[in-house]
Design a protein around this motif. Structure first.
Motif, short mmCIF file in Angstrom:
data_model
loop_
_atom_site.label_atom_id
_atom_site.label_comp_id
_atom_site.label_asym_id
_atom_site.label_seq_id
_atom_site.Cartn_x
_atom_site.Cartn_y
_atom_site.Cartn_z
N ALA A 127 0.86 -1.19 0.00
CA ALA A 127 0.00 0.00 0.00
C ALA A 127 0.90 1.24 0.00
O ALA A 127 1.32 1.72 1.06
N THR A 128 1.20 1.74 -1.18
CA THR A 128 2.07 2.91 -1.31
C THR A 128 1.54 4.08 -0.49
O THR A 128 0.36 4.40 -0.55
N GLY A 129 2.45 4.70 0.28
CA GLY A 129 2.05 5.85 1.10
C GLY A 129 1.27 5.49 2.33
O GLY A 129 0.55 6.33 2.89
N ALA A 130 1.42 4.26 2.83
CA ALA A 130 0.62 3.79 3.96
C ALA A 130 0.65 4.74 5.17
O ALA A 130 -0.39 4.92 5.82
N PRO A 131 1.78 5.36 5.51
CA PRO A 131 1.78 6.22 6.70
C PRO A 131 0.82 7.41 6.62
O PRO A 131 0.41 7.93 7.66
N HIS A 132 0.47 7.85 5.40
CA HIS A 132 -0.44 8.99 5.29
C HIS A 132 -1.70 8.67 4.49
O HIS A 132 -2.45 9.57 4.14
N ASN A 133 -1.97 7.39 4.23
CA ASN A 133 -3.25 7.02 3.62
C ASN A 133 -4.37 7.22 4.64
O ASN A 133 -4.28 6.77 5.79
N THR A 134 -5.42 7.90 4.23
CA THR A 134 -6.60 8.05 5.08
C THR A 134 -7.67 7.03 4.72
O THR A 134 -8.52 6.69 5.54
N ILE A 135 -7.62 6.55 3.46
CA ILE A 135 -8.55 5.53 2.97
C ILE A 135 -7.72 4.42 2.31
O ILE A 135 -6.83 4.70 1.52
N PHE A 136 -8.05 3.18 2.65
CA PHE A 136 -7.36 2.02 2.06
C PHE A 136 -8.34 1.26 1.17
O PHE A 136 -9.45 0.93 1.60
N THR A 137 -7.94 1.00 -0.06
CA THR A 137 -8.78 0.27 -1.00
C THR A 137 -8.21 -1.13 -1.21
O THR A 137 -6.99 -1.33 -1.17
N ALA A 138 -9.10 -2.09 -1.45
CA ALA A 138 -8.65 -3.47 -1.59
C ALA A 138 -9.69 -4.28 -2.36
O ALA A 138 -10.89 -3.97 -2.33
N ASN A 139 -9.21 -5.32 -3.01
CA ASN A 139 -10.10 -6.24 -3.73
C ASN A 139 -10.33 -7.50 -2.91
O ASN A 139 -9.42 -8.00 -2.23
N CYS A 140 -11.54 -8.02 -3.01
CA CYS A 140 -11.92 -9.21 -2.25
C CYS A 140 -12.71 -10.18 -3.12
O CYS A 140 -13.48 -9.77 -4.00
N VAL A 141 -12.54 -11.46 -2.84
CA VAL A 141 -13.40 -12.50 -3.40
C VAL A 141 -14.68 -12.54 -2.57
O VAL A 141 -14.63 -12.49 -1.34
N ILE A 142 -15.82 -12.62 -3.25
CA ILE A 142 -17.11 -12.57 -2.56
C ILE A 142 -17.61 -13.99 -2.25
O ILE A 142 -17.62 -14.86 -3.13
N GLU A 143 -17.99 -14.19 -1.00
CA GLU A 143 -18.56 -15.45 -0.58
C GLU A 143 -19.95 -15.23 0.01
O GLU A 143 -20.24 -14.16 0.57
N LYS A 144 -20.79 -16.27 -0.11
CA LYS A 144 -22.10 -16.25 0.53
C LYS A 144 -22.38 -17.65 1.06
O LYS A 144 -22.31 -18.63 0.31
N ASP A 145 -22.65 -17.74 2.34
CA ASP A 145 -22.91 -19.02 3.00
C ASP A 145 -21.80 -20.02 2.74
O ASP A 145 -22.03 -21.22 2.49
N GLY A 146 -20.55 -19.52 2.76
CA GLY A 146 -19.39 -20.40 2.61
C GLY A 146 -19.07 -20.78 1.19
O GLY A 146 -18.12 -21.54 0.94
N ILE A 147 -19.81 -20.25 0.21
CA ILE A 147 -19.59 -20.60 -1.19
C ILE A 147 -19.08 -19.37 -1.94
O ILE A 147 -19.63 -18.27 -1.79
N THR A 148 -18.04 -19.55 -2.75
CA THR A 148 -17.50 -18.45 -3.55
C THR A 148 -18.44 -18.15 -4.71
O THR A 148 -18.76 -19.05 -5.50
N LEU A 149 -18.91 -16.92 -4.79
CA LEU A 149 -19.78 -16.54 -5.89
C LEU A 149 -18.96 -16.38 -7.17
O LEU A 149 -17.76 -16.10 -7.13
N GLN A 150 -19.64 -16.53 -8.30
CA GLN A 150 -18.95 -16.49 -9.59
C GLN A 150 -19.53 -15.45 -10.52
O GLN A 150 -20.72 -15.11 -10.44
N ASN A 151 -18.67 -14.96 -11.41
CA ASN A 151 -19.14 -14.10 -12.50
C ASN A 151 -19.84 -14.94 -13.56
O ASN A 151 -19.84 -16.18 -13.48
N GLU A 152 -20.35 -14.26 -14.57
CA GLU A 152 -21.00 -14.97 -15.67
C GLU A 152 -20.04 -15.88 -16.41
O GLU A 152 -20.44 -16.88 -16.98
N ASP A 153 -18.73 -15.52 -16.38
CA ASP A 153 -17.73 -16.34 -17.08
C ASP A 153 -17.22 -17.50 -16.23
O ASP A 153 -16.33 -18.25 -16.65
N GLY A 154 -17.74 -17.63 -15.02
CA GLY A 154 -17.36 -18.76 -14.18
C GLY A 154 -16.20 -18.49 -13.24
O GLY A 154 -15.85 -19.35 -12.42
#
Length: 352
Positions: A127-154
């Motif tokens: 995270a470049t600039g972590a000492p002065h970041n006020t907001i941190f952005t991140a990507n996550c894999v989405i799960e529901k009820d323990g199952i990984t959700l998928q896009n239309e392409d699988g």
């Protein structure tokens, strides 16, 4: 930018490297000039620049110092995500004049969908600039009820999220040979509950603001901003070579100056090709709001060609610089380390 500001920022660069982060004096200039908000609308306190305009500033800053340019580039690139947030959320975040986004594009988190939004756990590096970041952005894999959700392409469904500084734990693990003052530490969240409005998608269809920069393809946006950093650092390296070469014996100096002038001419040629490709692509897109695949491809090619040429020229001249180039306290050594630390960002290392 006036020469006094440039000189002061360069003097502070060595101090920042020793401290392992940008220092207060550098940050004061960044906040005053709104460099973390290059692509943020004026309504939110930003400069509202076009891509070509922003690239010129990023190039200039990288020419002053690699860490300075890199932090402004990656943080202003992340702060650009304002264009994908809901307006009421954006207004609240940008009420802070020192707002600075940073984070990671790697999907190394899990967001569990529930009745209240998402419960997020993950750890992200660099995270470049972590000492002065006020907001941190991140990507996550989405799960529901323990199952990984998928896009239309699988493939697994991946969404972007943002977290406040209070919600993250920063792990001070940035330990590189160069770009030391960028302080690209890791950050972590554990079982943090966030509302659905804390998730966003970076593409034109999900943009919440009309400015062209939020609709222009993000791949070429990222490629060009990374490319001008290597360009700026290479230009700084060539400037330092000139100082060193002029101090050598007459015969050696003349030969090296000739070699240097050839390198400067080569780099300027690739720089011109790069900016021509960017401006053509940007102007077509801004006028039509449609992606022109050929001009976008030209941008990707020109970005890679310029970066590769810059690295080659630096490597060719480095052996002629003498032991000062191996002295870790010297400016030219810092530039060399910065360039080849930046080279580990994989975006421009392979064909587009």
């Amino acid at each position: 930018m006036n020469q006094d500001t440039i000189n002061e920022l360069r003097r502070e660069a060595a101090i920042a490297e020793c401290m392992g982060t940008l220092i207060t004096e550098q940050l004061d200039v960044i906040y005053k000039e709104k460099w973390f908000k290059l692509f943020v609308p004026e309504a939110y306190g930003g400069l509202a620049l076009s891509l070509p305009e922003g690239l010129k500033i990023e190039e200039t800053l990288a020419t002053i110092d690699g860490s300075l340019g890199w932090i402004v580039t990656l943080c202003s690139g992340a702060t650009m995500f304002v264009g994908y947030l809901q307006p009421n959320v954006a207004r609240e975040i940008f009420a802070d004049e020192k707002v600075c986004f940073g984070g990671s594009g790697r999907a190394s988190g899990i967001a569990k969908l529930n009745d209240y939004g998402y419960e997020v756990t993950g750890r992200w590096h660099y995270a470049t600039g972590a000492p002065h970041n006020t907001i941190f952005t991140a990507n996550c894999v989405i799960e529901k009820d323990g199952i990984t959700l998928q896009n239309e392409d699988g493939n697994p469904l991946i969404q972007s999220f943002f977290f406040t500084r209070k919600e993250v734990t920063i792990h001070e693990d940035w330990n590189t040979m160069g770009l030391i003052a960028t302080a690209g530490h890791s950050f972590e969240v554990k079982n943090v509950q966030v509302a659905p409005i804390r998730s966003f998608t970076i593409d034109s269809e999900h943009a919440t603001l009309p400015n062209p920069v939020y609709h222009y393809p993000f791949l070429q946006f990222a490629e060009t901003t990374i490319a001008v950093n290597t360009l700026g650092m290479a230009q700084h390296f060539l400037d330092e070579c000139e100082i060193i070469f002029k101090q050598k014996e007459n015969k050696a100096s003349a030969l090296l100056i000739k070699k240097l002038q050839e390198a400067i001419t080569d780099l300027n040629s690739f720089r011109q090709q790069f900016y021509t490709a960017v401006e053509i692509s940007w102007n077509i897109f801004a006028a039509t709001q449609k992606e022109d695949l050929k001009t976008l491809q030209n941008v990707s090619i020109a970005s890679r060609q310029m970066v590769n040429k810059a690295r080659v020229l630096v490597q060719e001249l480095y052996p002629f610089c003498g032991m000062i180039a191996a002295d870790q306290s010297s400016t030219i050594n810092r530039i060399w380390r910065d360039i080849f630390t930046a080279s580990q960002h994989s975006l421009l290392n392979f064909p587009g």
